[in-house]
Design an enzyme around this catalytic site. Structure first.
Site, short mmCIF file in Angstrom:
data_model
loop_
_atom_site.label_atom_id
_atom_site.label_comp_id
_atom_site.label_asym_id
_atom_site.label_seq_id
_atom_site.Cartn_x
_atom_site.Cartn_y
_atom_site.Cartn_z
N LYS A 499 -12.44 34.42 88.20
CA LYS A 499 -13.40 34.09 89.25
C LYS A 499 -12.68 34.05 90.60
O LYS A 499 -11.46 34.06 90.67
CB LYS A 499 -14.06 32.74 88.94
CG LYS A 499 -13.09 31.59 88.85
CD LYS A 499 -13.81 30.29 88.50
CE LYS A 499 -12.82 29.13 88.43
NZ LYS A 499 -13.49 27.84 88.19
N TYR A 729 -3.97 31.00 122.70
CA TYR A 729 -5.15 30.36 123.28
C TYR A 729 -4.88 28.90 123.62
O TYR A 729 -4.12 28.21 122.94
CB TYR A 729 -6.32 30.45 122.29
CG TYR A 729 -6.96 31.82 122.22
CD1 TYR A 729 -7.60 32.37 123.33
CD2 TYR A 729 -6.92 32.56 121.05
CE1 TYR A 729 -8.20 33.62 123.27
CE2 TYR A 729 -7.51 33.81 120.96
CZ TYR A 729 -8.14 34.33 122.08
OH TYR A 729 -8.72 35.57 122.02
#
Length: 834
Positions: A499, A729
């Site tokens: 999964k 940033y």
């Protein structure tokens, strides 16, 4: 594996000391050796050895092989009905089929008088072998190990490839414990040896490093010459001691030591090559080696030492060393254009490695159409007519749908191929005429000799060119599967958890590999995941852990089996089944019942079992395939009392269910941690998840596991900053002093968590942990590489070799599961296998 020699079953019995049961020994002649039933090529002249290990037993596959036409077997036991049921087959009864295989190889080796060179040591064996081949194939017809077939099984299979057409054998030999080298020495019987070096690999199999060196030296007890690097003091000392008992064996050494036969007098490293000046018998030679790392330089000097000892002139040695090509140690699989899958195997180009690569393509991509792009096979040692007839037979047997031949030799043999084929003079000719629309929804194997430059074709056909990639080592994954399988009692099944995109590694590719290596079940989270596996050719049972009943048609069509964890879900499933049109034969529908024994997530409570039994009695079309539960804290020793309480309750509930249902079902409660810590709770099946990918909380098991994933990128640009500058940033990265930064094209959209910014996390570059500077951007980040002499294009490890994923998880205060599953699917996955 095949050689030219043909042996009768009587020959095999005589060589191995076995006893023939069944058909007379002269009836069948064998040319091929087989140890893996999945790789059968030519049944009528194949000899199968039923090898036995803790994980598997070749005797299980004998009846299948008999039905497929194999008629000669080396076995330890014979079923009572085989000689009568298969009266045309010859069974050669021996004490140990592996020993018999080794005896066959030793007898085969003894048929040939041309020289054999053998290599051993801790590192470099495969590269030196391949570089010797690159350097010598124009002068001699060479036979060698395919890839790194250097084990107790690999060496016999490699030696079997020897034929009268060869002029030199080059074989590497590896061992992991005392007593093994004597067997390999008896098989190889080398005239010349190379001892590469000694390191920590397999130290656990020996009492000391000294003992390990001594064991490896047994390979050369009957050789004429041993070549080694005199600078490795521990190896040199042990060789000197060993030579006291083997004074008839000459040694030929190289190194900085003035007493070396070839003395290094100067070394100069450039950006992309190393210049080495050496002296031999008063003559100077300058070698230009196209590598700068120490390991490659050492490997190249071993090559030059052998060539010098063998009598090659200085000019030829210098020419060949300057032309050494990198050795791709693995076969790579990556996404291609138009939903294709590219398998790139330019490691070897001979018919034996072609067979290995075709086997890999068959087992991984069995559902896809298959195309082979093959160059001329150089220096095969056989006439082209014979060679390409064998290639054509091999390609047809592996169900290749289309061939693209590149090179003048294969083009001249076009008429020998019965499948659709196109031929081109050279790689440039193919690229000039290539139409990418011609390749769609297929598996493409690239198999090219070095001079043909097939990396150009790989670059043309691959889909993503993002320099940030996730490498998945399929050999490591299967090794980890074997580690956990060795902890299980015979008959206990394994469910592979695939999964969440197989913990980021790629569900389809991992599932195919688990299927090939006999996993019993797979588990996915959602129906769509199971559907994709079925469409990708996975046919073993698949459990859906979070089924959506509105997807019932998809669930049933693709033979997916739902986990049922509560009465509302069970009732919806029953309602949906009862709306189906009646089918003949009263079909049953397998389901998997989850019990809540203390995790308190999904699952039926213990008090629900009585009502469950009533429902199952009234709905006979529901078939309980398994009953399972989930351990809440299997890795935490402080909760062992609670865990054992869960196990006891689960056992009690299963007994009640089985008694009431009056038929058996599979029981499973152990996850990866439970497998190693609670062997009494293995029951009928275990669920293997994170352990498969190399992570265990058990130190003993962790020491046995190999890391599977390598998340890496490259340096895009290097900048020099001054005090007061900022990075990224919000100007979050403040520069307080002179700083060099490297920009790396990996960001939070790739799976690099933003919390690792501003010095919290580090990336590995040139062996050093470089702190992340400033905020991590969507597509890139910056790292502090001051003083590391980093250049554009240098490799950067996010996690993997030398940078454990556990370290990143600790920096994030999380678990490896989250790190693995966070890697974006835009990151190109490359799967490789030796």
């Amino acid at each position: 594996m095949t050689g030219d020699a043909v042996y009768s079953a009587s020959d095999v019995a005589r060589i191995t000391g076995g006893r023939i049961i069944g058909a007379p020994g002269e009836r069948h002649l064998v040319r091929f050796l087989l140890i893996d039933s999945r790789k059968l090529l030519s049944p009528s002249n194949t000899l199968f050895f039923a090898l036995h290990s803790r994980q598997n037993d070749g005797h299980r596959y004998i009846e299948e092989l008999l039905q497929r036409g194999v008629r000669v077997f080396v076995v330890k036991t014979v079923a009572e009905d085989w000689p009568n049921k298969y009266s045309e087959a010859s069974f050669i009864l021996v004490g140990d089929p592996l020993v018999a295989l080794q005896k066959m190889a030793a007898a085969h080796r003894a048929r040939f008088t041309y020289p054999v060179l053998s290599l051993t040591g801790s590192n470099g064996k495969t590269v030196i072998k391949e570089w010797l081949y690159q350097s010598l194939y124009e002068k001699q017809t060479v036979v060698k190990n395919p890839k790194s077939y250097n084990s107790q099984i690999g060496v016999p299979l490699s030696v079997w490839l020897m034929t009268d057409r060869h002029e030199l054998g080059i074989f590497e030999a590896g061992i992991s414990q005392r007593g093994e080298m004597k067997t390999l020495a008896q098989i190889l019987q080398p005239e010349t040896g190379i001892f590469t070096n000694i390191g920590p690999a397999h130290d656990e199999g020996f009492d000391s490093r000294k003992e390990k060196i001594h064991e490896k030296l047994q390979l050369f007890n009957h050789s004429q010459t041993l070549i080694y690097c005199r600078d490795h003091q521990d190896v040199h000392d042990e060789i000197c001691h060993w030579q006291q008992d083997h004074q008839d064996i000459s040694v030929f050494s190289w190194g900085w030591d003035p007493n070396a036969d070839i003395q290094i007098i100067q070394q100069e490293k450039g950006e992309d090559k190393t210049l080495i000046s050496v002296m031999h018998q008063g003559q100077k030679m300058v070698l230009s080696i196209p590598f700068c790392d120490n390991a490659s330089v050492e490997n190249a000097l071993h090559v030059s030492a052998y060539m010098k000892h063998a009598g090659y002139d200085d000019g030829y040695i210098c020419q060949k060393l300057s032309a050494l090509q990198p050795v791709a140690m693995r076969l790579e699989m990556k996404e291609g254009v138009n939903n294709c899958t590219i398998i790139n195997d330019s490691y070897n180009s001979d018919i034996y490695s072609l067979a290995i690569a075709l086997d890999f393509m068959s087992k991984q991509l069995r559902h896809m159409e298959k195309t082979l792009i093959l160059s001329d096979i150089l220096q095969a040692g056989v006439p082209d007519k014979t060679l390409y007839s064998e290639v054509a037979s091999l390609v047809a047997s592996k169900k290749v749908g289309r061939l693209i031949g590149i090179g003048p030799n294969i083009s001249l043999q076009a008429g020998r191929f019965t499948i659709p084929a196109n031929f081109f003079r050279n790689t440039g000719d193919f690229i000039a005429h290539a139409d990418l629309n011609y390749f769609r929804n297929e598996a493409i194997l690239l198999k090219g000799s070095r001079p043909f430059g097939f990396e150009r074709i790989s670059n043309l056909l691959q889909q993503k060119d993002h320099q940030t990639i996730l490498e998945i080592d399929l050999d490591a994954l299967i090794h980890n599967l074997s580690v956990y399988r060795s902890l299980l009692a015979p008959g206990v099944k394994i469910m592979g958890m695939v999964k969440a995109f197989s913990y980021g590694s790629g569900s389809l590719e991992v599932s195919r590999m688990l299927q090939y290596h006999n996993a019993d079940y797979l588990a996915v989270a959602y129906v769509d995941e199971g559907k994709a596996l079925r469409q990708g050719g996975v046919h073993i049972p698949i459990v859906v852990m979070n089924p959506e009943i509105r997807s019932l048609d998809t669930l049933l069509y693709h033979r997916l089996e739902p986990e049922i964890y509560g009465f509302p879900l069970l009732q919806r499933y029953i309602d949906a089944l009862e709306k189906l049109p009646e089918k003949s034969g009263e079909p049953t529908y397998p389901i998997h019942i989850k019990l809540d024994t203390g995790m308190h997530r999904l699952g039926f409570a213990p008090d629900d079992v009585h009502n469950l039994i009533s429902i199952f009695r009234n709905k006979p079309y529901l078939r309980v395939a398994s009953v399972f539960s989930h351990l809440a804290a299997s890795e935490d020793t402080s909760h062992d009392v609670f865990t054992r309480k869960q196990i006891a309750q689960f056992d009690q509930l299963c007994r009640a269910l089985e008694k009431a249902l009056n038929y058996p079902f599979l029981r499973h409660i152990c996850n990866s941690a439970g497998i190693s810590r609670f062997p009494e709770a293995h029951f009928d099946m275990v669920r293997l998840g994170i352990g498969l990918y190399g992570i265990s909380g058990d130190p003993g098991v962790q020491s046995l596991l190999h890391h599977v994933s390598n998340f890496r990128s490259v340096v895009s640009q290097v900048k020099t900053l001054s005090q007061g500058d900022t990075v990224g940033y919000n100007r979050a990265g403040m520069v307080s002093d002179h700083m060099e930064i490297a920009i790396v094209p990996v960001g939070y959209a790739d799976g690099l968590n933003r919390r690792l910014g501003n010095g919290c996390g580090k990336l590995l570059v040139k062996g050093h942990r470089a702190p992340i500077v400033g905020n991590i951007s969507m597509d890139m980040c910056a790292i502090d590489v001051t003083g590391l002499n980093v250049k554009e294009g240098d490799e950067v490890i996010v996690f993997g070799e030398g940078m454990p994923v556990l370290e990143m998880a600790r920096d994030l205060d999380t678990i490896p599961y989250e790190v693995f599953t966070s890697i974006s699917q835009r990151v190109k996955r490359i799967y490789y296998q030796e």
